[in-house]
Design an enzyme around this catalytic site. Structure first.
Site, PDB file in Angstrom:
ATOM      1  N   TYR A  61     -17.317  26.587  19.750  1.00 40.38           N
ATOM      2  CA  TYR A  61     -15.949  26.233  19.380  1.00 40.38           C
ATOM      3  C   TYR A  61     -15.878  25.854  17.911  1.00 40.38           C
ATOM      4  O   TYR A  61     -14.961  26.233  17.185  1.00 40.38           O
ATOM      5  CB  TYR A  61     -15.449  25.065  20.234  1.00 40.38           C
ATOM      6  CG  TYR A  61     -14.838  25.473  21.550  1.00 40.38           C
ATOM      7  CD1 TYR A  61     -13.621  26.143  21.590  1.00 40.38           C
ATOM      8  CD2 TYR A  61     -15.463  25.174  22.750  1.00 40.38           C
ATOM      9  CE1 TYR A  61     -13.051  26.509  22.795  1.00 40.38           C
ATOM     10  CE2 TYR A  61     -14.907  25.546  23.965  1.00 40.38           C
ATOM     11  CZ  TYR A  61     -13.704  26.206  23.984  1.00 40.38           C
ATOM     12  OH  TYR A  61     -13.149  26.568  25.188  1.00 40.38           O
ATOM     13  N   GLU A  62     -16.844  25.087  17.478  1.00 40.54           N
ATOM     14  CA  GLU A  62     -16.870  24.610  16.101  1.00 40.54           C
ATOM     15  C   GLU A  62     -16.880  25.778  15.125  1.00 40.54           C
ATOM     16  O   GLU A  62     -16.159  25.773  14.117  1.00 40.54           O
ATOM     17  CB  GLU A  62     -18.099  23.736  15.893  1.00 40.54           C
ATOM     18  CG  GLU A  62     -18.157  23.010  14.577  1.00 40.54           C
ATOM     19  CD  GLU A  62     -19.280  21.984  14.555  1.00 40.54           C
ATOM     20  OE1 GLU A  62     -19.501  21.398  13.485  1.00 40.54           O
ATOM     21  OE2 GLU A  62     -19.934  21.776  15.604  1.00 40.54           O
ATOM     22  N   ASP A 100     -11.698  18.726  26.023  1.00 40.04           N
ATOM     23  CA  ASP A 100     -10.290  19.061  26.253  1.00 40.04           C
ATOM     24  C   ASP A 100      -9.419  17.897  25.798  1.00 40.04           C
ATOM     25  O   ASP A 100      -9.608  16.769  26.251  1.00 40.04           O
ATOM     26  CB  ASP A 100     -10.076  19.326  27.748  1.00 40.04           C
ATOM     27  CG  ASP A 100      -8.736  19.974  28.047  1.00 40.04           C
ATOM     28  OD1 ASP A 100      -7.748  19.672  27.348  1.00 40.04           O
ATOM     29  OD2 ASP A 100      -8.664  20.775  28.994  1.00 40.04           O
ATOM     30  N   GLU A 145     -21.926  20.433  32.709  1.00 38.23           N
ATOM     31  CA  GLU A 145     -20.804  21.367  32.603  1.00 38.23           C
ATOM     32  C   GLU A 145     -20.354  21.714  34.011  1.00 38.23           C
ATOM     33  O   GLU A 145     -21.183  22.075  34.860  1.00 38.23           O
ATOM     34  CB  GLU A 145     -21.224  22.630  31.848  1.00 38.23           C
ATOM     35  CG  GLU A 145     -20.193  23.730  31.802  1.00 38.23           C
ATOM     36  CD  GLU A 145     -18.892  23.306  31.133  1.00 38.23           C
ATOM     37  OE1 GLU A 145     -17.847  23.362  31.814  1.00 38.23           O
ATOM     38  OE2 GLU A 145     -18.930  22.903  29.956  1.00 38.23           O
ATOM     39  N   LYS A 195      -0.762  16.087  26.804  1.00 32.21           N
ATOM     40  CA  LYS A 195       0.381  15.319  27.290  1.00 32.21           C
ATOM     41  C   LYS A 195      -0.004  13.860  27.522  1.00 32.21           C
ATOM     42  O   LYS A 195      -1.113  13.567  27.980  1.00 32.21           O
ATOM     43  CB  LYS A 195       0.914  15.929  28.587  1.00 32.21           C
ATOM     44  CG  LYS A 195       1.445  17.344  28.415  1.00 32.21           C
ATOM     45  CD  LYS A 195       1.941  17.908  29.736  1.00 32.21           C
ATOM     46  CE  LYS A 195       2.462  19.329  29.560  1.00 32.21           C
ATOM     47  NZ  LYS A 195       2.950  19.906  30.858  1.00 32.21           N
ATOM     48  N   GLU A 227     -25.268  15.807  26.990  1.00 32.28           N
ATOM     49  CA  GLU A 227     -24.029  16.372  26.457  1.00 32.28           C
ATOM     50  C   GLU A 227     -23.087  16.594  27.624  1.00 32.28           C
ATOM     51  O   GLU A 227     -23.436  17.266  28.597  1.00 32.28           O
ATOM     52  CB  GLU A 227     -24.262  17.687  25.722  1.00 32.28           C
ATOM     53  CG  GLU A 227     -22.976  18.239  25.124  1.00 32.28           C
ATOM     54  CD  GLU A 227     -23.124  19.613  24.483  1.00 32.28           C
ATOM     55  OE1 GLU A 227     -22.210  20.017  23.753  1.00 32.28           O
ATOM     56  OE2 GLU A 227     -24.155  20.289  24.726  1.00 32.28           O
ATOM     57  N   THR A 274     -21.400  24.073  17.415  1.00 35.83           N
ATOM     58  CA  THR A 274     -21.087  24.632  18.729  1.00 35.83           C
ATOM     59  C   THR A 274     -20.311  25.933  18.556  1.00 35.83           C
ATOM     60  O   THR A 274     -19.848  26.265  17.464  1.00 35.83           O
ATOM     61  CB  THR A 274     -20.240  23.656  19.563  1.00 35.83           C
ATOM     62  OG1 THR A 274     -18.889  23.693  19.088  1.00 35.83           O
ATOM     63  CG2 THR A 274     -20.781  22.233  19.473  1.00 35.83           C
TER      64      THR A 274
END
Length: 220
Positions: free
Chosen positions: A193-194, A118, A69, A122, A44, A191
């Site tokens: 965030y999920e 992420d 990470e 932009k 991951e 996760t």
């Protein structure tokens, strides 16, 4: 939002030393020695606080997992989860995904997970997205034909970008969904965030990309 510095981070990381890989280059081509078996290796990239990688390791004891990470204040929480659950089939590295070819040989990885990366919103930041061609080419150098990348995001624009990027780089797309949690897909590990996005009622986008091999007509 910037992650707050974790109290006693260095000491906490040291206590998880048995599952932390500090010199991954020495294991290139022989990662199975780290785990003491020949089970498939999944990685991951961007493991966050570790809910996904530890959940997968619990569900699949016959698979070896490596979590990558680059933020120490984040990875320490993931390692502590693995230690608390007494997991023996997961290891952690604090490194950047750009170096993946330095640490793994061709075919050494059977699957790559990209969860809520992420989006680098932009246009000029597109090359930093983990599904940009530059990264996909690196992944190709550690995968074999027929291996998978599993990708999840809450960001529709990143999902659209990734659909195009995978297709252009000779990946076949499978199990595409624009609403994962209403898709009937089983075996999903949520996760941190999920869960946050689910609580807000936001849909989760997901796909599986199958690597079909290098395309000789690809653009450099």
């Amino acid at each position: 939002m910037r992650m707050r510095k974790k109290k006693n981070c260095a000491a906490r990381i040291e206590r998880c030393g048995d599952i932390r890989i500090t010199e991954p280059e020495q294991y290139k081509g022989r990662w199975h020695e780290v785990f003491g078996n020949d089970n498939p290796i999944h990685i991951e990239i961007g493991c966050g606080k570790g809910a996904f990688i530890t959940g997968m390791a619990q569900l699949h004891p016959d698979i070896n997992f490596i979590a990558i990470e680059k933020v120490e204040d984040v990875i320490v929480m993931a390692m502590e989860k693995a230690v608390a659950n007494e997991l023996t089939n997961v290891r952690f590295m604090d490194m950047d995904a750009e170096k993946i070819e330095d640490f793994f040989e061709k075919g050494e990885i059977c699957r790559i997970y990209l969860n809520f990366s992420d989006p680098w919103k932009k246009n000029k930041q597109a090359k930093r997205r983990l599904t940009h061609k530059n990264f996909l080419d690196r992944y190709k150098n550690v995968l074999n034909n027929g291996d998978y990348i599993w990708f999840k995001t809450d960001n529709m624009k990143l999902f659209e970008f990734s659909l195009n990027s995978f297709t252009q780089e000779n990946f076949k797309l499978e199990n595409i969904t624009l609403d994962l949690h209403n898709s009937g897909f089983t075996g999903n590990v949520i996760t941190e965030y999920e869960q946050r996005f689910l609580d807000l009622g936001q849909p989760i986008y997901r796909l599986e990309a199958v690597y079909l091999g290098w395309n000789d007509n690809r653009k450099e």
